[in-house]
Design a protein around this motif. Structure first.
Motif, PDB file in Angstrom:
ATOM      1  N   LYS A  14      -2.566 -12.854   0.569  1.00  0.00           N
ATOM      2  CA  LYS A  14      -3.719 -12.880   1.473  1.00  0.00           C
ATOM      3  C   LYS A  14      -4.009 -11.489   2.021  1.00  0.00           C
ATOM      4  N   ALA A  15      -2.955 -10.743   2.328  1.00  0.00           N
ATOM      5  CA  ALA A  15      -3.131  -9.378   2.836  1.00  0.00           C
ATOM      6  C   ALA A  15      -3.872  -8.530   1.808  1.00  0.00           C
ATOM      7  N   ILE A  16      -3.487  -8.659   0.554  1.00  0.00           N
ATOM      8  CA  ILE A  16      -4.143  -7.906  -0.518  1.00  0.00           C
ATOM      9  C   ILE A  16      -5.599  -8.324  -0.663  1.00  0.00           C
ATOM     10  N   ASP A  17      -5.837  -9.637  -0.644  1.00  0.00           N
ATOM     11  CA  ASP A  17      -7.204 -10.141  -0.798  1.00  0.00           C
ATOM     12  C   ASP A  17      -8.112  -9.629   0.316  1.00  0.00           C
ATOM     13  N   ARG A  18      -7.661  -9.734   1.573  1.00  0.00           N
ATOM     14  CA  ARG A  18      -8.492  -9.324   2.704  1.00  0.00           C
ATOM     15  C   ARG A  18      -8.662  -7.803   2.760  1.00  0.00           C
ATOM     16  N   ALA A  19      -7.631  -7.062   2.380  1.00  0.00           N
ATOM     17  CA  ALA A  19      -7.750  -5.603   2.347  1.00  0.00           C
ATOM     18  C   ALA A  19      -8.793  -5.173   1.316  1.00  0.00           C
ATOM     19  N   ASN A  20      -8.740  -5.781   0.150  1.00  0.00           N
ATOM     20  CA  ASN A  20      -9.717  -5.445  -0.885  1.00  0.00           C
ATOM     21  C   ASN A  20     -11.140  -5.832  -0.473  1.00  0.00           C
ATOM     22  N   LYS A  21     -11.259  -6.914   0.267  1.00  0.00           N
ATOM     23  CA  LYS A  21     -12.574  -7.333   0.750  1.00  0.00           C
ATOM     24  C   LYS A  21     -13.148  -6.274   1.698  1.00  0.00           C
ATOM     25  N   ALA A  22     -12.310  -5.763   2.575  1.00  0.00           N
ATOM     26  CA  ALA A  22     -12.768  -4.729   3.507  1.00  0.00           C
ATOM     27  C   ALA A  22     -13.090  -3.432   2.774  1.00  0.00           C
ATOM     28  N   LEU A  23     -12.302  -3.115   1.740  1.00  0.00           N
ATOM     29  CA  LEU A  23     -12.512  -1.875   0.998  1.00  0.00           C
ATOM     30  C   LEU A  23     -13.802  -1.884   0.176  1.00  0.00           C
ATOM     31  N   GLU A  24     -14.374  -3.059  -0.035  1.00  0.00           N
ATOM     32  CA  GLU A  24     -15.665  -3.126  -0.718  1.00  0.00           C
ATOM     33  C   GLU A  24     -16.734  -2.371   0.069  1.00  0.00           C
ATOM     34  N   VAL A  25     -16.568  -2.322   1.383  1.00  0.00           N
ATOM     35  CA  VAL A  25     -17.517  -1.616   2.244  1.00  0.00           C
ATOM     36  C   VAL A  25     -16.939  -0.284   2.716  1.00  0.00           C
ATOM     37  N   ASP A  26     -15.730  -0.341   3.221  1.00  0.00           N
ATOM     38  CA  ASP A  26     -15.065   0.842   3.773  1.00  0.00           C
ATOM     39  C   ASP A  26     -14.052   1.331   2.749  1.00  0.00           C
ATOM     40  N   ASN A  27     -14.537   2.053   1.740  1.00  0.00           N
ATOM     41  CA  ASN A  27     -13.700   2.329   0.563  1.00  0.00           C
ATOM     42  C   ASN A  27     -12.745   3.506   0.709  1.00  0.00           C
ATOM     43  N   ASP A  28     -12.645   4.080   1.890  1.00  0.00           N
ATOM     44  CA  ASP A  28     -11.698   5.177   2.097  1.00  0.00           C
ATOM     45  C   ASP A  28     -10.874   4.949   3.363  1.00  0.00           C
TER      46      ASP A  28
END
Length: 310
Positions: A183-197
């Motif tokens: 879940k941590a990986i899934d939610r982190a990747n979701k946020a990185l779709e917008v905030d990619n750095d």
């Protein structure tokens, strides 16, 4: 020849850096716009005691939306409000701060209020955006240590507002804390779709993949992080104590590259070379350690080893 070592000095520094007066609480956080996710400067944070003696104080966020203050009597219940022109005021009732620790309270404000902060016409609560309300309630629950409840509330927030990057970031960190790595990986990747750095999210992914045993993915995200000499040294310490000198060596070199004044890293690297018979390299590193820390806790051992590797 191996010497197991504990990070006592670092631990003492942490203790010393977090020394609190009796009954004192420290508060910090970041305030962002619920729509743009940009930091909000000059937010007025009002603190009013609700129990015990009368107390009122105001603080302001800086240009990065960050605020910090010390509550001298952290044993009371407080009302905390966040106000800024153009935003609905967000208010928290009966807040109990944790003593002897830093209380991190990140808040989002919803655009909508137009009255000046602190005036009688200013709105008293962030009504109208269920995602913002759920996010702030989730943050409160997380601050109180109620992690399952916080996760549920933050999931409610991102369900109401699927582009709520701050919500996904908070969830990634909470899922990591509760060891739900997928879940941590899934939610982190979701946020990185917008905030990619986002460096914090790279750290979440690196730790999550490490916990799952995926060394390649963990290394991929560690490379995206800025060099952290202390973190690399601490990881090297664990490996040395586990008898994995070969794996510790590049970490110690990385720590030195990030901070060429890191005396203890030179010492431990020198000791690895002593154990592996690389006398010339051992001599260079042990001499550098003594140059940086002539009276260091391992100075006597370093001098003895220099006699040994001549």
């Amino acid at each position: 020849m191996r010497k197991t070592f504990a990070l006592c000095a670092l631990a003492l520094l942490v203790v010393a850096g977090n020394a609190f007066a009796l009954g004192e609480a420290r508060v910090q956080g970041k305030i962002t716009d619920a729509v743009t996710h940009n930091p909000i400067a000059n937010v007025v944070i009002s603190l009013d005691a609700m129990t015990g003696h009368s107390f009122h104080a105001q603080y302001k966020s800086d240009k990065d939306g960050v605020y910090r203050f010390i509550v001298l009597d952290g044993t009371l219940l407080y009302k905390v409000s966040y106000s800024a022109p153009g935003y609905a005021t967000y208010e928290q009732q009966k807040v109990k701060f944790t003593l002897g620790d830093i209380n991190t309270r990140d808040v989002m404000l919803a655009p909508g209020g137009t009255a000046a902060a602190g005036t009688k016409d200013a709105p008293t609560t962030a009504k109208g955006d269920p995602a913002v309300i759920a996010y702030n309630e989730g943050a409160e629950l997380a601050n109180a240590g109620k992690l399952p409840e916080a996760i549920a509330k933050l999931e409610e927030a991102v369900a109401a507002k699927p582009d709520l990057t701050a919500g996904y970031e908070a969830l990634a960190k909470l899922y990591l804390r509760t060891k739900n790595y997928d879940k941590a990986i899934d939610r982190a990747n979701k946020a990185l779709e917008v905030d990619n750095d986002n460096q914090d999210l790279f750290a979440v992914l690196a730790e999550s993949y490490t916990a799952k045993g995926d060394k390649a993915k963990a290394a991929e995200y560690r490379k995206k992080l800025p060099a952290d000499a202390s973190a690399m040294f601490n990881e090297a310490a664990k490996l040395i104590n586990s008898g994995k000198d070969a794996e510790a060596e590049p970490l110690l070199k990385g720590a030195i590259a990030a901070n060429d004044k890191f005396g203890q890293a030179y010492y431990e690297l020198g000791m690895i070379y002593v154990r592996t018979g690389k006398n010339a390299d051992a001599k260079v590193n042990l001499q550098k350690y003594l140059e940086l820390e002539p009276n260091g806790k391992d100075a006597a051992t370093a001098k003895e080893m220099l006699n040994y590797v001549k």
